[in-house]
Write a protein that holds these residues in place. Structure first.
Motif, PDB file in Angstrom:
ATOM      1  N   ARG A   1      -9.794  -0.726  -9.999  1.00  0.00           N
ATOM      2  CA  ARG A   1      -8.664  -1.616 -10.205  1.00  0.00           C
ATOM      3  C   ARG A   1      -8.138  -1.440 -11.616  1.00  0.00           C
ATOM      4  O   ARG A   1      -8.909  -1.243 -12.562  1.00  0.00           O
TER       5      ARG A   1
ATOM      6  N   TRP B   1      -4.274 -12.617 -10.715  1.00  0.00           N
ATOM      7  CA  TRP B   1      -5.030 -11.363 -10.579  1.00  0.00           C
ATOM      8  C   TRP B   1      -6.455 -11.481 -11.097  1.00  0.00           C
ATOM      9  O   TRP B   1      -7.390 -10.956 -10.487  1.00  0.00           O
TER      10      TRP B   1
ATOM     11  N   SER C   1      -3.108   3.572  -2.955  1.00  0.00           N
ATOM     12  CA  SER C   1      -2.788   2.580  -3.982  1.00  0.00           C
ATOM     13  C   SER C   1      -2.364   1.284  -3.315  1.00  0.00           C
ATOM     14  O   SER C   1      -1.777   1.303  -2.229  1.00  0.00           O
ATOM     15  N   CYS C   2      -2.631   0.188  -3.985  1.00  0.00           N
ATOM     16  CA  CYS C   2      -2.180  -1.126  -3.513  1.00  0.00           C
ATOM     17  C   CYS C   2      -1.731  -1.918  -4.726  1.00  0.00           C
ATOM     18  O   CYS C   2      -2.552  -2.277  -5.577  1.00  0.00           O
ATOM     19  N   ARG C   3      -0.426  -2.173  -4.776  1.00  0.00           N
ATOM     20  CA  ARG C   3       0.114  -2.954  -5.880  1.00  0.00           C
ATOM     21  C   ARG C   3       0.247  -4.396  -5.424  1.00  0.00           C
ATOM     22  O   ARG C   3       0.804  -4.665  -4.351  1.00  0.00           O
TER      23      ARG C   3
ATOM     24  N   GLU D   1      -1.869  -3.011 -14.403  1.00  0.00           N
ATOM     25  CA  GLU D   1      -0.829  -2.725 -13.412  1.00  0.00           C
ATOM     26  C   GLU D   1      -0.972  -3.577 -12.151  1.00  0.00           C
ATOM     27  O   GLU D   1      -0.178  -3.431 -11.224  1.00  0.00           O
ATOM     28  N   ASN D   2      -1.985  -4.451 -12.102  1.00  0.00           N
ATOM     29  CA  ASN D   2      -2.257  -5.250 -10.895  1.00  0.00           C
ATOM     30  C   ASN D   2      -2.297  -4.358  -9.652  1.00  0.00           C
ATOM     31  O   ASN D   2      -1.657  -4.639  -8.627  1.00  0.00           O
ATOM     32  N   THR D   3      -3.055  -3.303  -9.784  1.00  0.00           N
ATOM     33  CA  THR D   3      -3.123  -2.302  -8.718  1.00  0.00           C
ATOM     34  C   THR D   3      -4.574  -1.902  -8.476  1.00  0.00           C
ATOM     35  O   THR D   3      -5.353  -1.799  -9.434  1.00  0.00           O
TER      36      THR D   3
ATOM     37  N   GLU E   1       0.827  -1.205   0.000  1.00  0.00           N
ATOM     38  CA  GLU E   1       0.000   0.000   0.000  1.00  0.00           C
ATOM     39  C   GLU E   1       0.862   1.255   0.000  1.00  0.00           C
ATOM     40  O   GLU E   1       1.983   1.250   0.507  1.00  0.00           O
TER      41      GLU E   1
ATOM     42  N   TYR F   1      -7.006   1.057  -6.334  1.00  0.00           N
ATOM     43  CA  TYR F   1      -6.939   2.408  -5.801  1.00  0.00           C
ATOM     44  C   TYR F   1      -8.160   2.674  -4.925  1.00  0.00           C
ATOM     45  O   TYR F   1      -9.226   2.073  -5.118  1.00  0.00           O
TER      46      TYR F   1
ATOM     47  N   SER G   1       1.041  -8.672  -6.244  1.00  0.00           N
ATOM     48  CA  SER G   1       1.788  -9.644  -7.033  1.00  0.00           C
ATOM     49  C   SER G   1       1.695 -11.001  -6.355  1.00  0.00           C
ATOM     50  O   SER G   1       1.358 -11.106  -5.171  1.00  0.00           O
TER      51      SER G   1
END
Length: 113
Positions: A66, A29, A21-23, A70-72, A6, A74, A25
């Motif tokens: 989402r 996904w 934001s939260c990326r 970017e696999n993120t 985050e 918000y 991995s």
């Protein structure tokens, strides 16, 4: 290995805005639902079909989204209030199963009145 990282927390005056934001991995996904929590209380959730769910307390003020490239995810927080002050956690789960097994470290949001 699942990772949720985050960012975007901080201090803001009441009525202001923040974007978290939260990326992610380490998992498939396209099969996962993701959410933002305050402690263990759901704030907002976005499913793999981009459908969303919100806690009543943030409806009309916060927007979760989402980015599948970017696999993120918000969380756009608008008109924040002192009651929104909390540590916000990003969490992930396979949409087919209820528990939320994966959690980030959290990011602190402080709203001054």
């Amino acid at each position: 290995q699942v990772r949720l990282v985050e960012s975007g927390g901080g201090s803001v005056q009441a009525g202001g805005s923040l974007r978290l934001s939260c990326r992610a991995s380490g998992f498939n996904w396209s099969k996962f639902c993701l959410g933002w929590f305050r402690g263990r209380d759901l704030v907002a959730r976005v499913d793999n079909d981009h459908s969303t769910t919100y806690n009543e307390s943030v409806k009309g003020r916060f927007v979760i989204s989402r980015d599948d490239t970017e696999n993120t995810i918000y969380l756009q927080m608008n008109d924040v209030q002192p009651a929104d002050s909390a540590r916000y956690y990003c969490a992930a789960r396979n949409c087919a199963f209820e528990p939320w097994p994966y959690w980030g470290q959290g990011t602190q949001v402080t709203v001054a009145s």
